[in-house]
Design an enzyme around this catalytic site. Structure first.
Site, PDB file in Angstrom:
ATOM      1  N   ARG A   1      96.287 -18.278  77.397  1.00 32.09           N
ATOM      2  CA  ARG A   1      95.161 -18.567  78.158  1.00 32.09           C
ATOM      3  C   ARG A   1      95.506 -19.735  79.222  1.00 32.09           C
ATOM      4  NH1 ARG A   1      93.188 -16.368  74.150  1.00 32.09           N
ATOM      5  NH2 ARG A   1      94.500 -18.028  72.772  1.00 32.09           N
ATOM      6  N   THR A   2      95.897 -20.867  78.976  1.00 30.96           N
ATOM      7  CA  THR A   2      96.227 -21.822  79.879  1.00 30.96           C
ATOM      8  C   THR A   2      97.091 -21.571  80.768  1.00 30.96           C
ATOM      9  OG1 THR A   2      95.518 -23.448  77.909  1.00 30.96           O
ATOM     10  CG2 THR A   2      96.305 -24.395  79.835  1.00 30.96           C
TER      11      THR A   2
HETATM   12  C1  NCD Z   1      93.972 -24.693  72.664  1.00 31.10           C
HETATM   13  C2  NCD Z   1      95.192 -25.660  72.609  1.00 31.10           C
HETATM   14  O1  NCD Z   1      96.179 -25.453  73.123  1.00 31.10           O
HETATM   15  O2  NCD Z   1      94.997 -26.963  72.413  1.00 31.10           O
HETATM   16  N1  NCD Z   1      94.378 -23.405  73.120  1.00 31.10           N
HETATM   17  C3  NCD Z   1      93.792 -23.210  74.482  1.00 31.10           C
HETATM   18  O3  NCD Z   1      94.419 -24.147  75.331  1.00 31.10           O
HETATM   19  N2  NCD Z   1      92.862 -22.467  74.785  1.00 31.10           N
HETATM   20  C4  NCD Z   1      93.375 -24.536  71.276  1.00 31.10           C
HETATM   21  C5  NCD Z   1      94.494 -24.131  70.225  1.00 31.10           C
HETATM   22  O4  NCD Z   1      95.423 -24.018  70.202  1.00 31.10           O
HETATM   23  O5  NCD Z   1      93.933 -24.320  69.027  1.00 31.10           O
END
Ligand code: NCD
Length: 308
Positions: free
Chosen positions: A56-57
């Site tokens: 996602r990021t």
């Molecule tokens: C999170 C992260 O990378 O901290 N993921 C994200 O960016 N949506 C949460 C996770 O990995 O549990």
């Protein structure tokens, strides 16, 4: 402007980011406005540097940049494929990338504090996309945007945050943001070994934000306006004994005690701690939440580049 910690945002600034997010979301429904948006930062470049896995990021940052007309230069597996694998320090890599004159660098790295270290040697703005078990400020912004979208406020909320709070950077950053608004009540649900670290609890105390720690998930859910669930951060467990300390599971039985008006959030990925049958419940908003991330990140890039 660097984006290093949720602490740096004040509520006025967050409101401006959310207004701009709504505008970018609105632009999607008009092909003319989409084209206009795609002219905004033509000739500018975003570099995304990910030393840890991400779906996602990274995609939402790169998608946000593309929608703003920017070029994107990306290393999606920097830990394996960049010079880090040969032993280069992050600071050296950043100083080299600095010479390439990109306009913004999005960094995810397993070391807590890495984004601040990168920013110290970079003349280009650094966006922290997750630094170990430290922070994930842009996730917290999209989480806050999601709460505001459904509840129309960020104050006076009962927010239940559960899972691996000791290692989960998203829960830490979200708690930091929520402490900036009055009358929030945070309930941290976890096994004692994986509870929220004291630096965040101290911050809540400083702001006078009510909070409690519990292992009783159902008691907490009964009064929730927002449920924020997270996975066990298996890659960050210092103590392998904790690998069995399952984060609590939200399932149909949990839904039964949850108020009708509550929303269920998760930064994702989920690894079984919300059963898939919960997805069909109207209170489950985690996929929408992820979708908002792209527009919040457009708003952030717009803000950073608008300053330059
Ligand atoms: C999170 C992260 O990378 O901290 N993921 C994200 O960016 N949506 C949460 C996770 O990995 O549990």
């Amino acid at each position: 402007m660097n984006v290093l910690t949720a602490e740096q945002f004040d509520t006025d600034e967050m409101q401006e980011i959310f207004d701009s997010t709504l505008q970018f979301m609105g632009n999607e429904s008009s092909s003319a406005l989409r084209r206009e948006t795609a002219q905004r930062f033509v000739g500018r470049q975003l570099c995304s540097l990910f030393y840890e896995p991400s779906t996602r990021t990274r995609l939402s940052f790169e998608g946000a940049a593309a929608k703003l007309g920017m070029g994107v230069v990306s290393t999606e597996n920097a830990a394996t494929f960049s010079s880090a694998a040969k032993g280069e320090t992050l600071e050296d890599s950043i100083q080299v990338i600095d010479e390439y004159n990109f306009d913004v660098i999005v960094l995810r790295h397993p070391r807590t504090g890495s984004a601040a270290h990168a920013a110290a040697v970079s003349s280009v703005p650094i966006i922290n996309a997750g630094d170990g078990k430290g922070e994930h400020p842009t996730q917290a912004l999209l989480d806050a945007f999601t709460i505001d979208n459904y509840h129309k406020r960020l104050d006076n909320l009962n927010v239940v945050i559960g899972g691996d709070l000791k290692h989960g950077r998203t829960a830490r950053s979200l708690a930091t943001l929520l402490a900036k608004y009055p009358d929030n009540n945070l309930t941290f649900v976890s096994v004692p070994e994986l509870q929220m670290e004291s630096d965040i609890l101290d911050k809540l105390k400083e702001h006078g934000t009510k909070h409690e720690e519990t292992t009783e998930v159902y008691d907490a859910l009964r009064h929730a306006d927002v449920v924020y669930w997270t996975r066990l951060q298996t890659e960050r467990l210092e103590n392998p004994d904790h690998a069995g300390a399952n984060s609590y599971t939200l399932d149909q039985a949990a839904l039964e005690v949850l108020p009708e008006h509550a929303i269920i959030m998760h930064p994702l990925p989920r690894v079984g701690e919300i059963t898939t049958d919960v997805d069909h419940d109207p209170r489950a908003v985690y996929f929408k939440q992820a979708g908002f991330g792209l527009y919040v990140r457009m708003a952030l890039i717009d803000r950073i580049l608008g300053e330059q």
